[in-house]
Design a protein around this motif. Structure first.
Motif, PDB file in Angstrom:
ATOM      1  N   GLN A 121     -16.513  23.778  21.825  1.00  0.00           N
ATOM      2  CA  GLN A 121     -17.122  24.687  22.788  1.00  0.00           C
ATOM      3  C   GLN A 121     -17.243  24.096  24.187  1.00  0.00           C
ATOM      4  OE1 GLN A 121     -20.638  25.554  20.109  1.00  0.00           O
ATOM      5  NE2 GLN A 121     -20.189  27.657  20.760  1.00  0.00           N
ATOM      6  N   VAL A 122     -16.785  22.868  24.362  1.00  0.00           N
ATOM      7  CA  VAL A 122     -16.822  22.232  25.681  1.00  0.00           C
ATOM      8  C   VAL A 122     -15.559  22.613  26.452  1.00  0.00           C
ATOM      9  CG1 VAL A 122     -16.714  20.025  26.913  1.00  0.00           C
ATOM     10  CG2 VAL A 122     -18.266  20.292  24.973  1.00  0.00           C
ATOM     11  N   SER A 123     -15.737  23.103  27.670  1.00  0.00           N
ATOM     12  CA  SER A 123     -14.587  23.408  28.532  1.00  0.00           C
ATOM     13  C   SER A 123     -14.309  22.191  29.411  1.00  0.00           C
ATOM     14  CB  SER A 123     -14.863  24.640  29.391  1.00  0.00           C
ATOM     15  OG  SER A 123     -15.992  24.433  30.227  1.00  0.00           O
ATOM     16  N   VAL A 124     -13.048  21.781  29.445  1.00  0.00           N
ATOM     17  CA  VAL A 124     -12.638  20.606  30.212  1.00  0.00           C
ATOM     18  C   VAL A 124     -11.845  21.073  31.422  1.00  0.00           C
ATOM     19  CG1 VAL A 124     -11.346  18.438  30.168  1.00  0.00           C
ATOM     20  CG2 VAL A 124     -12.556  19.217  28.110  1.00  0.00           C
ATOM     21  N   HIS A 125     -12.225  20.557  32.593  1.00  0.00           N
ATOM     22  CA  HIS A 125     -11.558  20.941  33.837  1.00  0.00           C
ATOM     23  C   HIS A 125     -10.981  19.693  34.492  1.00  0.00           C
ATOM     24  CE1 HIS A 125     -13.299  24.993  33.642  1.00  0.00           C
ATOM     25  NE2 HIS A 125     -14.373  24.380  33.189  1.00  0.00           N
ATOM     26  N   LEU A 126      -9.681  19.716  34.781  1.00  0.00           N
ATOM     27  CA  LEU A 126      -8.995  18.592  35.411  1.00  0.00           C
ATOM     28  C   LEU A 126      -8.766  18.882  36.886  1.00  0.00           C
ATOM     29  CD1 LEU A 126      -6.279  17.730  32.725  1.00  0.00           C
ATOM     30  CD2 LEU A 126      -8.363  16.454  33.219  1.00  0.00           C
ATOM     31  N   GLN A 127      -9.164  17.947  37.723  1.00  0.00           N
ATOM     32  CA  GLN A 127      -8.915  18.053  39.163  1.00  0.00           C
ATOM     33  C   GLN A 127      -7.995  16.902  39.556  1.00  0.00           C
ATOM     34  OE1 GLN A 127     -12.873  17.866  40.842  1.00  0.00           O
ATOM     35  NE2 GLN A 127     -13.199  20.062  40.606  1.00  0.00           N
ATOM     36  N   GLN A 128      -6.759  17.202  39.896  1.00  0.00           N
ATOM     37  CA  GLN A 128      -5.822  16.155  40.268  1.00  0.00           C
ATOM     38  C   GLN A 128      -6.023  15.779  41.730  1.00  0.00           C
ATOM     39  OE1 GLN A 128      -1.702  16.570  39.022  1.00  0.00           O
ATOM     40  NE2 GLN A 128      -2.296  17.959  37.386  1.00  0.00           N
ATOM     41  N   ALA A 129      -6.067  14.480  41.987  1.00  0.00           N
ATOM     42  CA  ALA A 129      -6.309  14.000  43.355  1.00  0.00           C
ATOM     43  C   ALA A 129      -5.822  12.568  43.468  1.00  0.00           C
ATOM     44  CB  ALA A 129      -7.802  14.066  43.684  1.00  0.00           C
TER      45      ALA A 129
END
Length: 327
Positions: A121-129
């Motif tokens: 139930q955990v949403s993972v968000h990737l921010q590339q930088a």
């Protein structure tokens, strides 16, 4: 005075005093936000902003102090909520990771899959930088963990946890003159070739620039990219000799020839940088453990809580770590 009022106040400051933008960010109406700001100023007995008509022009000296303290209050309120969620063993939430393309593309997929399996139930968000931008996102509170690499030096922001060591590879299409030479290229051979590497390679003082300068050579950087796949694409196109992370090269790249970069080009360390003075959800620390199984989770928790000085073990090589996180 309420937490909502303080949240609105900080939102206005972060929106560069644009109330419409601040209201959008906190999901409030502009009149509602303005009303809450006026109530807060009435209670405090002084103005937080200098006004010109209906617009906010600047922050008053007293406003600067209040905003600083409001940020601290909101951060601690969030820490309490996070601590409570961990105590309740809540298995839902959000995990925001900021990292480079190489880490996101070639390292994190099996580790994130492990976390999603344990916490569906955990949403993972990737921010590339880029590395520096990733650390900025972390310090601004826009990410839970920054995963970056350095050539040995420890990142100065946050609490840096060493994950693994990795090498750079020299990459050419098969049949390239460097391959036909029959030996691994040294720095002099690389200096005679146009190079395709990461964007950071052009920076004065980068580990790549230092390696060539130490040998009295100047690299010819023909093209740079943040994306390791793009580097391989341009190597295949004949634009130059690639220099990139070993994680980005696999058996699927059968049309390319790779060597370990010459010894003066330093080995790198991948780090998980965690925010100071911020409580993280259990699943965030579980991700660090998946990426750094050599570290005792209890030691990690004690360091984050300020009860123990960091004394991390030697990070493993990429080859040995990949066998752990993909098993």
């Amino acid at each position: 005075m309420t937490l909502t009022q303080l949240r609105y106040l900080v939102a206005i400051a972060d929106a560069e005093l644009t109330i419409t933008l601040a209201a959008t960010r906190v999901h409030a109406t502009q009149p509602g936000l303005s009303k809450q700001l006026k109530q807060l100023e009435d209670e405090l007995g002084f103005l937080l902003f200098v006004r010109r008509g209906r617009s906010l022009e600047s922050v008053t000296p007293a406003g600067v102090e209040v905003i600083t303290r409001a940020r601290a209050v909101l951060a601690e309120a969030n820490n309490i909520r996070t601590y409570a969620a961990n105590q309740r063993r809540e298995s839902q939430g959000q995990l925001v990771l900021t990292t480079t393309h190489t880490q996101a593309r070639f390292v994190l997929p099996p580790a994130v899959a492990r976390i999603k399996q344990a916490y569906p139930q955990v949403s993972v968000h990737l921010q590339q930088a880029a590395e520096s931008d990733a650390l900025d996102l972390l310090s601004q509170g826009d990410a839970d963990i920054a995963i970056i690499s350095t050539a040995g030096s420890e990142p100065s922001a946050g609490i840096a946890v060493p994950l693994y060591r990795w090498r750079r590879l020299v990459l050419v299409p098969k049949g390239h003159p460097l391959e036909r030479s029959g030996r691994a290229p040294d720095l002099a051979a690389l200096a005679s070739q146009p190079l395709v590497s990461y964007e950071s390679s052009t920076r004065i003082g980068s580990s790549l620039q230092r390696a060539f300068a130490g040998a009295g050579l100047t690299p010819q950087i023909a093209l740079t990219a943040l994306d390791a796949d793009l580097i391989k694409t341009y190597v295949r196109s004949g634009l130059g000799v690639g220099l990139l992370a070993e994680m980005a090269v696999s058996a699927a790249d059968h049309d390319l020839r790779a060597w370990v970069a010459p010894q003066p080009i330093a080995e790198c360390i991948a780090w998980a940088v965690l925010p100071r003075d911020r409580v993280l959800r259990d699943y965030a620390l579980e991700l660090v453990h998946v990426l750094a199984p050599q570290i005792d989770p209890r030691d990690l928790r004690r360091v984050l809580d300020g009860n123990q000085a960091p004394a991390w073990p030697q990070p493993p090589s990429w080859e040995s770590l990949t066998q752990t996180i993909t098993s």
